[in-house]
Motif scaffolding. Structure first.
Motif, short mmCIF file in Angstrom:
data_model
loop_
_atom_site.label_atom_id
_atom_site.label_comp_id
_atom_site.label_asym_id
_atom_site.label_seq_id
_atom_site.Cartn_x
_atom_site.Cartn_y
_atom_site.Cartn_z
N HIS A 227 0.63 -1.33 -0.04
CA HIS A 227 0.05 0.20 -0.10
C HIS A 227 0.91 1.35 0.26
N LEU A 228 0.70 2.23 -0.75
CA LEU A 228 1.96 2.97 -1.02
C LEU A 228 0.68 4.67 -0.36
N LEU A 229 1.25 4.98 0.95
CA LEU A 229 -0.11 5.65 1.93
C LEU A 229 0.32 6.48 0.79
N GLU A 230 1.76 7.76 -0.20
CA GLU A 230 1.57 8.99 -0.08
C GLU A 230 0.13 9.36 -1.45
N ASP A 231 0.15 7.85 -1.92
CA ASP A 231 -1.01 8.14 -3.63
C ASP A 231 -2.16 7.53 -3.06
N ASN A 232 -2.31 6.31 -1.90
CA ASN A 232 -3.37 5.94 -1.54
C ASN A 232 -3.58 4.71 -3.14
N ALA A 233 -2.35 4.02 -3.36
CA ALA A 233 -2.10 3.32 -3.96
C ALA A 233 -2.22 1.76 -3.98
N VAL A 234 -2.09 0.72 -3.88
CA VAL A 234 -1.74 -0.79 -4.17
C VAL A 234 -0.91 -1.45 -4.98
N PHE A 235 -0.30 -1.99 -4.94
CA PHE A 235 0.26 -3.16 -6.21
C PHE A 235 -0.39 -4.40 -5.62
N SER A 236 -0.52 -4.76 -6.73
CA SER A 236 -1.67 -6.28 -5.76
C SER A 236 -0.59 -8.19 -6.51
N GLY A 237 0.35 -7.38 -7.33
CA GLY A 237 0.33 -9.00 -7.35
C GLY A 237 0.05 -9.58 -8.07
N ASP A 238 -0.19 -11.18 -7.78
CA ASP A 238 -1.65 -11.78 -8.67
C ASP A 238 -2.91 -11.90 -7.77
N CYS A 239 -2.59 -11.03 -6.76
CA CYS A 239 -3.93 -11.19 -6.31
C CYS A 239 -5.00 -10.31 -6.90
#
Length: 283
Positions: A150-162
């Protein structure tokens, strides 16, 4: 048709995507790897496949052009197309990785003797580099060791293969996988950067689609079992009743999918099994 993913994309001032150059049926256009941060020392998420010189060349070019090196390498999970390129990176780009820490969540498939230099991620752990703070979220299901960031600055998620940019994800454990989707949904991410496929600009809708897709199949299974409460069924019986007109070569895959659903329902106490035959527990 999915939009073509370039080999290198500067998504924002703090995110650069580098395609793993390993296209395939399961990897789509290839594995997405990401460099995160704005300063001299940054984070790389995932490493692509082993023995892909084109990927290593792209990564090295970006590191050189940006004048940066890697403080950390994060691995979302143990699958070869996410961790396979690690050795190549460490050997071929030594000047940019000599002070780099490697991190991964522990899992049953890990070979500790071979990966003794890999540090163990913890759920909720936070890492900061200039311009980026990443929080670890353990999201088992696709694999037992899977994590998203969870990239807090952008409220972004790097989700991998989920969560993927195209289609739906496969999983080892549906019960855990559904719980992981709910965890990601609770973040209310503004954007998702998946391990495969294009950026997901409508993450809430995408996660709900994933949940609804699985719940619809579950409803079909429970309808059959509840409407025939005195009977027991093998997985193949349920496939024949639920997957109408399925080609014979896809029956085994459908059985596996049904088995995942039945295992989840069993953990929830909604079905029971005896001698490989299943029956409702609700009536």
């Amino acid at each position: 048709m999915a939009a073509v993913i370039p080999a290198v994309t500067k998504i924002s001032s703090r995110i650069i995507r580098i395609l793993g150059c390993n296209p395939g049926m399961m990897t789509l256009q290839g594995t997405n790897t990401y460099i995160v941060g704005t300063g001299k020392r940054r984070i790389l998420i995932d490493t692509g496949d082993a023995s892909v010189p084109q990927y290593i060349n792209h990564l090295k070019t970006v590191l050189d052009f940006e004048g940066i090196d890697l403080a950390h390498i994060f691995i979302t999970h143990w699958h070869h197309d996410h961790i396979g390129g690690l050795t190549d990176i460490l050997e071929d780009i030594r000047d940019k990785t000599k002070h780099c820490q490697i991190w991964k969540y522990p899992g049953a498939k890990d070979n500790i003797s071979e990966k003794s230099s890999i540090e163990s991620l913890k759920d909720g752990q936070e890492f900061s580099v200039e311009g980026a703070t990443l929080r670890v979220l353990h999201t088992p299901g696709h694999t037992d060791d899977h994590v998203v960031f969870h990239l807090l600055e952008d409220n972004a998620v790097f989700s991998g293969d989920c969560i993927l940019g195209e289609g739906t994800a496969v999983f080892e454990d549906l019960y855990n996988y559904m719980n992981s989707l709910e965890q990601i949904a609770n973040i209310h991410p503004s954007i998702i950067f998946p391990g495969h496929g294009n950026i997901i600009q409508t993450p809430v809708e995408k996660i709900q689609f994933y949940i609804n897709h699985r719940m619809e199949r579950e409803r079909q299974i429970m309808d059959v079992l509840n409407n025939n409460s005195s009977k027991t069924f093998k997985e193949r019986d349920l496939v024949r009743l639920i997957y109408t007109d399925i080609p014979e070569n896809l029956v085994t895959a459908a059985e596996s999918n049904v088995n995942h659903h039945l295992s989840k329902l069993s953990k929830e106490g909604r079905v029971r099994t005896s001698e490989d035959r299943w029956q409702t527990n609700e009536i």
